[in-house]
Design a protein around this motif. Structure first.
Motif, mmCIF file in Angstrom:
data_model
loop_
_atom_site.group_PDB
_atom_site.id
_atom_site.type_symbol
_atom_site.label_atom_id
_atom_site.label_comp_id
_atom_site.label_asym_id
_atom_site.label_seq_id
_atom_site.Cartn_x
_atom_site.Cartn_y
_atom_site.Cartn_z
ATOM 1 N N PRO A 110 -26.055 21.751 19.766
ATOM 2 C CA PRO A 110 -24.767 20.745 20.131
ATOM 3 C C PRO A 110 -23.770 20.770 21.280
ATOM 4 N N ILE A 111 -23.255 19.621 21.019
ATOM 5 C CA ILE A 111 -22.582 18.873 22.482
ATOM 6 C C ILE A 111 -20.922 19.356 21.658
ATOM 7 N N ILE A 112 -19.909 20.151 23.061
ATOM 8 C CA ILE A 112 -18.375 19.801 22.822
ATOM 9 C C ILE A 112 -17.602 19.339 23.613
ATOM 10 N N PRO A 113 -16.936 17.433 22.951
ATOM 11 C CA PRO A 113 -16.154 17.970 24.628
ATOM 12 C C PRO A 113 -15.169 17.927 25.145
ATOM 13 N N VAL A 114 -14.254 17.834 26.414
ATOM 14 C CA VAL A 114 -13.812 18.380 26.184
ATOM 15 C C VAL A 114 -12.322 17.319 26.613
ATOM 16 N N ASN A 115 -11.056 18.057 26.644
ATOM 17 C CA ASN A 115 -9.903 17.594 27.562
ATOM 18 C C ASN A 115 -9.400 18.428 28.654
ATOM 19 N N HIS A 116 -9.832 17.451 29.877
ATOM 20 C CA HIS A 116 -9.449 18.871 31.356
ATOM 21 C C HIS A 116 -8.410 19.521 31.226
ATOM 22 N N VAL A 117 -7.084 18.513 30.971
ATOM 23 C CA VAL A 117 -5.744 18.221 31.252
ATOM 24 C C VAL A 117 -5.335 19.856 29.973
ATOM 25 N N LEU A 118 -5.722 19.226 28.709
ATOM 26 C CA LEU A 118 -5.615 21.148 28.075
ATOM 27 C C LEU A 118 -6.049 22.264 28.197
ATOM 28 N N ALA A 119 -7.605 21.987 28.691
ATOM 29 C CA ALA A 119 -8.830 23.441 29.190
ATOM 30 C C ALA A 119 -8.140 23.537 29.991
ATOM 31 N N HIS A 120 -6.749 23.171 30.885
ATOM 32 C CA HIS A 120 -6.189 24.048 32.208
ATOM 33 C C HIS A 120 -5.528 24.998 30.911
ATOM 34 N N MET A 121 -4.466 25.319 30.550
ATOM 35 C CA MET A 121 -3.570 26.623 29.582
ATOM 36 C C MET A 121 -5.397 27.738 29.156
ATOM 37 N N TYR A 122 -6.351 27.407 28.979
ATOM 38 C CA TYR A 122 -7.349 28.025 28.437
ATOM 39 C C TYR A 122 -7.760 29.073 29.830
ATOM 40 N N ALA A 123 -7.429 28.915 30.443
ATOM 41 C CA ALA A 123 -7.235 29.835 31.659
ATOM 42 C C ALA A 123 -6.554 30.902 31.523
ATOM 43 N N ASN A 124 -6.097 30.858 30.488
ATOM 44 C CA ASN A 124 -5.242 32.415 30.203
ATOM 45 C C ASN A 124 -5.961 33.234 29.513
ATOM 46 N N PHE A 125 -6.550 32.498 28.430
ATOM 47 C CA PHE A 125 -7.824 33.287 28.221
ATOM 48 C C PHE A 125 -8.991 34.052 28.095
ATOM 49 N N LEU A 126 -9.289 33.450 29.608
ATOM 50 C CA LEU A 126 -9.854 34.320 29.850
ATOM 51 C C LEU A 126 -10.118 36.020 30.219
ATOM 52 N N ASP A 127 -10.887 36.678 30.547
ATOM 53 C CA ASP A 127 -10.578 38.025 31.251
ATOM 54 C C ASP A 127 -10.851 37.906 32.342
ATOM 55 N N SER A 128 -9.769 39.206 32.839
ATOM 56 C CA SER A 128 -9.623 39.226 33.742
ATOM 57 C C SER A 128 -10.157 39.740 35.128
ATOM 58 N N GLU A 129 -10.566 39.875 35.955
ATOM 59 C CA GLU A 129 -11.536 41.018 36.690
ATOM 60 C C GLU A 129 -10.614 42.402 36.436
ATOM 61 N N PRO A 130 -11.341 43.625 37.042
ATOM 62 C CA PRO A 130 -10.586 44.680 36.067
ATOM 63 C C PRO A 130 -9.505 45.283 37.389
ATOM 64 N N LYS A 131 -8.868 44.831 38.492
ATOM 65 C CA LYS A 131 -8.703 44.998 39.477
ATOM 66 C C LYS A 131 -7.712 43.575 40.073
ATOM 67 N N SER A 132 -7.664 42.933 39.002
ATOM 68 C CA SER A 132 -6.826 41.771 39.874
ATOM 69 C C SER A 132 -5.611 41.966 39.211
ATOM 70 N N SER A 133 -4.332 41.102 39.568
ATOM 71 C CA SER A 133 -2.960 42.166 39.728
ATOM 72 C C SER A 133 -1.691 40.800 39.676
ATOM 73 N N SER A 134 -3.020 39.641 38.914
ATOM 74 C CA SER A 134 -1.991 38.271 38.257
ATOM 75 C C SER A 134 -2.434 38.009 37.538
ATOM 76 N N ARG A 135 -3.129 38.070 36.809
ATOM 77 C CA ARG A 135 -3.625 37.389 35.037
ATOM 78 C C ARG A 135 -2.340 37.132 34.414
ATOM 79 N N VAL A 136 -2.039 38.310 34.091
ATOM 80 C CA VAL A 136 -1.457 38.600 33.371
ATOM 81 C C VAL A 136 -0.420 39.373 33.680
ATOM 82 N N ILE A 137 1.171 39.274 33.987
ATOM 83 C CA ILE A 137 2.115 40.265 34.497
ATOM 84 C C ILE A 137 2.705 40.945 33.548
#
Ligand code: KG4
Ligand code: ZN
Length: 357
Positions: A110-137
């Motif tokens: 199946p295919i899932i259509p995505v709204n690019h602008v709304l999708a930007h905010m879901y970058a906050n749901f991605l797992d960050s790399e263990p050593k990253s300092s910047s994702r979640v303050i």
């Protein structure tokens, strides 16, 4: 659930495999940004032509953990194909959309259509790399709802109320230029070509003098949750002309201007986001979009959130600008599966009616 996500709305060609909306298995991006440098901006036909060349190699690379044959890799491993259908440049969108439709038709997924602008905010749901300092303050990395989400990109400046991972309401946006556009137009005025906000940020950091120029903070104190950045461009043009007329258009005055432009834009973005947070009794603030990679904006928003006892989330810098990883995250949390016949490129897709896609 494994989603193959494809993004081609502007000048990037990107594909990613995302598991359960958060785990990045692969993330591949090809960009034609450098090819547009001599024109001072993106040339849609050039972008689309490059995307046609890149799209299959990029998708193939994103599927390499599952072997070199796209068809086998998808049939045996992928549960759905997510595709940005809009908003964006029509020629660019079509490359990704037609490729995704073909993949869905041939493989039967199946295919899932995505709204690019709304999708930007879901970058906050991605797992960050263990050593990253910047994702979640704040280290307790659970987003608490309701949240206020600010998406700041090259074409959009939008505020949303997020009551759950799925429930989004548009609260306000720019009446004219987007924040990214203000950075980009200033960059061009100051002679940085198409290097945009990053060039302004880097030059602002070199400012050694005290403030010598004050730019307006448009609409900062009005009652709405809207923005306006086009007046800023006119004010900057006036300052540039003044400096040139006085033979003072030089490294230090340019750095001062960059510093003040960055201050003006980030002041407005932070003030309005906090106003929305108060109005809707938010518990978290989410920042995303290309402009969210601006270090000054990250710092100011983080400080203001902390002062107001709000949790603050911002993606790693590399997930702020366009990529397919957040397309996959959005598709998992909010997307609706459909069949390839129902998919079309929608260059003017609304961000205000979040129920459409
Ligand atoms: O989200 P994005 O990659 O593409 C769109 O969907 O528009 O955002 C691109 C925008 C451009 O306007 C660019 O100048 C801006 O993000 N940008 C920045 C920075 N890095 C990228 N703006 C300010 N500071 C930065 N460091
Ligand atoms: Zn974008």
């Amino acid at each position: 659930m494994k989603i193959l996500a494809i993004e081609s709305s502007c000048d990037e060609t990107a594909a990613a495999v995302i598991q359960d909306g958060t785990k990045i298995i692969t993330n591949v991006i090809a960009s034609s940004t450098l090819m547009h440098e001599k024109y001072g901006g993106i040339v849609p036909e050039v972008a689309a032509r490059e995307q046609l060349r890149y799209i299959l190699p990029v998708i193939t690379e994103s599927l390499l953990p599952y072997g070199p044959d796209i068809n086998d890799a998808i049939k045996n491993n992928i549960d759905a194909v997510a595709i940005t259908v809009g908003p964006g440049l029509i020629g660019s969108l079509l490359i990704g959309v037609e490729t995704a439709k073909t993949i869905s038709f041939v493989s039967g997924v199946p295919i899932i259509p995505v709204n690019h602008v709304l999708a930007h905010m879901y970058a906050n749901f991605l797992d960050s790399e263990p050593k990253s300092s910047s994702r979640v303050i704040s280290r307790d990395n659970q987003i608490k709802f309701p949240a206020i989400s600010l998406v700041v990109s090259g074409g959009h400046t939008e505020l949303f109320l997020m009551e759950s991972e799925k429930k989004l309401t548009w609260l306000g946006g720019t009446l004219d230029d987007a924040a990214g556009e203000a950075f980009d137009k200033t960059a061009r005025l100051l002679g940085f070509g198409s290097r945009g906000g990053l060039a302004i940020q880097e030059t602002a950091a070199k400012n050694k003098n005290k403030k010598s120029v004050t730019l307006p903070r448009p609409m900062i104190h009005d009652d709405s949750l809207n923005f306006s950045f086009s007046g800023l461009k006119t004010a900057i043009m006036r300052e540039v002309n003044k400096l040139k007329a006085n033979n003072q258009f030089e490294r230090q005055t340019i750095a001062q201007l960059c510093h003040e432009v960055q201050e003006a834009i980030t002041d407005v973005l932070v003030f309005k986001t906090l106003a929305a947070a108060h109005l809707y009794h938010a518990k978290s603030i989410l920042l995303s979009g290309g402009v969210a990679s601006n270090l000054k904006l990250r710092e100011k928003m983080s400080e203001s959130a902390l002062k107001n006892k709000l949790k603050f989330f911002v993606p790693e810098v590399k997930f702020c600008t366009d990529n397919a990883a957040y397309i996959g995250a959005y598709a998992y949390f909010r997307g609706k599966q459909t069949s390839w016949e129902k998919i079309n490129a929608l260059p003017d897709l609304s961000v205000e009616d979040t129920a459409i896609i």
